[in-house]
Design an enzyme around this catalytic site. Sequence first.
Site, PDB file in Angstrom:
ATOM      1  N   TYR A 171     -13.713   2.645  20.090  1.00  0.00           N
ATOM      2  CA  TYR A 171     -13.411   3.841  19.291  1.00  0.00           C
ATOM      3  C   TYR A 171     -13.885   3.708  17.840  1.00  0.00           C
ATOM      4  O   TYR A 171     -13.387   4.415  16.969  1.00  0.00           O
ATOM      5  CB  TYR A 171     -11.902   4.119  19.326  1.00  0.00           C
ATOM      6  CG  TYR A 171     -11.455   4.840  20.586  1.00  0.00           C
ATOM      7  CD1 TYR A 171     -11.929   6.116  20.892  1.00  0.00           C
ATOM      8  CD2 TYR A 171     -10.546   4.267  21.464  1.00  0.00           C
ATOM      9  CE1 TYR A 171     -11.519   6.786  22.036  1.00  0.00           C
ATOM     10  CE2 TYR A 171     -10.124   4.935  22.616  1.00  0.00           C
ATOM     11  CZ  TYR A 171     -10.625   6.195  22.889  1.00  0.00           C
ATOM     12  OH  TYR A 171     -10.215   6.868  24.018  1.00  0.00           O
ATOM     13  N   PHE A 188      -5.772   8.679  12.704  1.00  0.00           N
ATOM     14  CA  PHE A 188      -5.110   8.295  13.951  1.00  0.00           C
ATOM     15  C   PHE A 188      -5.716   7.045  14.591  1.00  0.00           C
ATOM     16  O   PHE A 188      -5.285   6.630  15.673  1.00  0.00           O
ATOM     17  CB  PHE A 188      -5.126   9.465  14.951  1.00  0.00           C
ATOM     18  CG  PHE A 188      -6.499   9.990  15.308  1.00  0.00           C
ATOM     19  CD1 PHE A 188      -7.302   9.341  16.243  1.00  0.00           C
ATOM     20  CD2 PHE A 188      -6.995  11.149  14.717  1.00  0.00           C
ATOM     21  CE1 PHE A 188      -8.569   9.812  16.568  1.00  0.00           C
ATOM     22  CE2 PHE A 188      -8.267  11.630  15.040  1.00  0.00           C
ATOM     23  CZ  PHE A 188      -9.047  10.959  15.967  1.00  0.00           C
ATOM     24  N   ARG A 215     -15.886  16.810  31.190  1.00  0.00           N
ATOM     25  CA  ARG A 215     -15.206  17.347  30.000  1.00  0.00           C
ATOM     26  C   ARG A 215     -14.428  18.618  30.380  1.00  0.00           C
ATOM     27  O   ARG A 215     -13.319  18.849  29.898  1.00  0.00           O
ATOM     28  CB  ARG A 215     -16.217  17.676  28.896  1.00  0.00           C
ATOM     29  CG  ARG A 215     -16.990  16.482  28.374  1.00  0.00           C
ATOM     30  CD  ARG A 215     -16.180  15.531  27.533  1.00  0.00           C
ATOM     31  NE  ARG A 215     -15.728  16.114  26.296  1.00  0.00           N
ATOM     32  CZ  ARG A 215     -15.055  15.445  25.347  1.00  0.00           C
ATOM     33  NH1 ARG A 215     -14.772  14.152  25.529  1.00  0.00           N
ATOM     34  NH2 ARG A 215     -14.666  16.030  24.265  1.00  0.00           N
ATOM     35  N   THR A 256      -8.585  18.362  24.212  1.00  0.00           N
ATOM     36  CA  THR A 256      -7.974  17.119  23.709  1.00  0.00           C
ATOM     37  C   THR A 256      -6.457  17.254  23.594  1.00  0.00           C
ATOM     38  O   THR A 256      -5.708  16.359  24.004  1.00  0.00           O
ATOM     39  CB  THR A 256      -8.567  16.778  22.316  1.00  0.00           C
ATOM     40  OG1 THR A 256      -9.985  16.795  22.408  1.00  0.00           O
ATOM     41  CG2 THR A 256      -8.096  15.414  21.837  1.00  0.00           C
ATOM     42  N   ARG A 313      -5.607  17.269  31.716  1.00  0.00           N
ATOM     43  CA  ARG A 313      -4.688  17.203  30.567  1.00  0.00           C
ATOM     44  C   ARG A 313      -3.581  18.245  30.660  1.00  0.00           C
ATOM     45  O   ARG A 313      -2.448  17.981  30.267  1.00  0.00           O
ATOM     46  CB  ARG A 313      -5.483  17.302  29.270  1.00  0.00           C
ATOM     47  CG  ARG A 313      -6.203  15.968  28.973  1.00  0.00           C
ATOM     48  CD  ARG A 313      -7.227  16.105  27.897  1.00  0.00           C
ATOM     49  NE  ARG A 313      -7.715  14.801  27.426  1.00  0.00           N
ATOM     50  CZ  ARG A 313      -8.811  14.650  26.680  1.00  0.00           C
ATOM     51  NH1 ARG A 313      -9.519  15.700  26.323  1.00  0.00           N
ATOM     52  NH2 ARG A 313      -9.185  13.441  26.293  1.00  0.00           N
ATOM     53  N   HIS A 337     -10.022   9.716  28.966  1.00  0.00           N
ATOM     54  CA  HIS A 337     -11.167   9.777  28.057  1.00  0.00           C
ATOM     55  C   HIS A 337     -12.381  10.121  28.884  1.00  0.00           C
ATOM     56  O   HIS A 337     -12.498   9.673  30.028  1.00  0.00           O
ATOM     57  CB  HIS A 337     -11.410   8.415  27.372  1.00  0.00           C
ATOM     58  CG  HIS A 337     -12.789   8.300  26.781  1.00  0.00           C
ATOM     59  ND1 HIS A 337     -13.099   8.764  25.530  1.00  0.00           N
ATOM     60  CD2 HIS A 337     -13.953   7.827  27.298  1.00  0.00           C
ATOM     61  CE1 HIS A 337     -14.399   8.573  25.303  1.00  0.00           C
ATOM     62  NE2 HIS A 337     -14.940   7.999  26.366  1.00  0.00           N
TER      63      HIS A 337
HETATM   64  P1  RTP Z   1     -11.803  11.401  24.337  1.00  0.00           P
HETATM   65  O1  RTP Z   1     -12.833  10.920  23.348  1.00  0.00           O
HETATM   66  O2  RTP Z   1     -10.619  10.486  24.453  1.00  0.00           O
HETATM   67  O3  RTP Z   1     -12.367  11.770  25.657  1.00  0.00           O
HETATM   68  O4  RTP Z   1     -11.153  12.730  23.797  1.00  0.00           O
HETATM   69  P2  RTP Z   1     -11.774  13.859  22.911  1.00  0.00           P
HETATM   70  O5  RTP Z   1     -13.265  13.720  22.803  1.00  0.00           O
HETATM   71  O6  RTP Z   1     -11.208  15.117  23.465  1.00  0.00           O
HETATM   72  O7  RTP Z   1     -11.131  13.562  21.510  1.00  0.00           O
HETATM   73  P3  RTP Z   1     -11.701  12.775  20.231  1.00  0.00           P
HETATM   74  O8  RTP Z   1     -11.793  13.730  19.100  1.00  0.00           O
HETATM   75  O9  RTP Z   1     -12.932  11.989  20.602  1.00  0.00           O
HETATM   76  O10 RTP Z   1     -10.514  11.770  19.938  1.00  0.00           O
HETATM   77  C1  RTP Z   1     -10.370  10.594  20.689  1.00  0.00           C
HETATM   78  C2  RTP Z   1      -8.917  10.436  21.063  1.00  0.00           C
HETATM   79  O11 RTP Z   1      -8.156  10.222  19.882  1.00  0.00           O
HETATM   80  C3  RTP Z   1      -6.870  10.797  20.052  1.00  0.00           C
HETATM   81  N1  RTP Z   1      -6.624  11.757  18.994  1.00  0.00           N
HETATM   82  N2  RTP Z   1      -5.505  11.785  18.327  1.00  0.00           N
HETATM   83  N3  RTP Z   1      -3.469  12.451  16.497  1.00  0.00           N
HETATM   84  C4  RTP Z   1      -4.576  13.170  16.506  1.00  0.00           C
HETATM   85  O12 RTP Z   1      -4.746  14.121  15.782  1.00  0.00           O
HETATM   86  C5  RTP Z   1      -5.618  12.799  17.454  1.00  0.00           C
HETATM   87  N4  RTP Z   1      -6.793  13.371  17.571  1.00  0.00           N
HETATM   88  C6  RTP Z   1      -7.437  12.711  18.548  1.00  0.00           C
HETATM   89  C7  RTP Z   1      -6.830  11.470  21.395  1.00  0.00           C
HETATM   90  O13 RTP Z   1      -6.209  10.587  22.322  1.00  0.00           O
HETATM   91  C8  RTP Z   1      -8.281  11.656  21.736  1.00  0.00           C
HETATM   92  O14 RTP Z   1      -8.478  11.699  23.126  1.00  0.00           O
HETATM   93 MG    MG Z   2     -14.216  11.893  22.196  1.00  0.00          MG
END
Ligand code: RTP
Ligand code: MG
Length: 140
Positions: free
Chosen positions: A51, A59, A87, A93, A104, A117
């Site tokens: 990450y 976060f 996706r 998310t 989700r 993820h």
């Molecule tokens: P992922 O990478 O996990 O598939 O999910 P995503 O693209 O939908 O979300 P991303 O923006 O890449 O963020 C990665 C993971 O970080 C956590 N997160 N927490 N507390 C917050 O505001 C926050 N925002 C994101 C989530 O677990 C997200 O899947």
């Molecule tokens: Mg992501």
Amino acid sequence: MALERTLSIIKPDATKRNLTGKINAVFEGAGLRIVAQKRIQLTEKQAGAFYAVHKERPFYGSLVSSMIAEPVVVQVLQGENAVAKNREVMGATNPADAAEGTVRKLFAESIEANSVHGSDSLENAKNEISFFFAETEILP
Ligand code: RTP
Ligand code: MG
């Protein structure tokens, strides 16, 4: 249409609740084939590196901690347009914004404990797959 591969992770909140099979059923029902899969315990270093793109986000620390709290299931999903398809199947998310029938919407507890993820581009998919799998472990 292009046959693609994408990297999926079933996250600790989901493995803890014994949801691996139910989540895999959603993937398979959407036409994604699980061509590699293993259950592993991520180290803090591994989760931090995976990450790294989010390193400056508020976060980040909490995300890394949550990813090492329990084992995860890492998997390679293959199918037509697999990156975008996954996706779509994952949903937004934040589960509060996720569409009906998505992983989700069905299973996530919160924006952080959001069960899965998935790679967000074909280029990232290639990098993320090689982060976890040797080519010889992927059996279409
Ligand atoms: P992922 O990478 O996990 O598939 O999910 P995503 O693209 O939908 O979300 P991303 O923006 O890449 O963020 C990665 C993971 O970080 C956590 N997160 N927490 N507390 C917050 O505001 C926050 N925002 C994101 C989530 O677990 C997200 O899947
Ligand atoms: Mg992501």
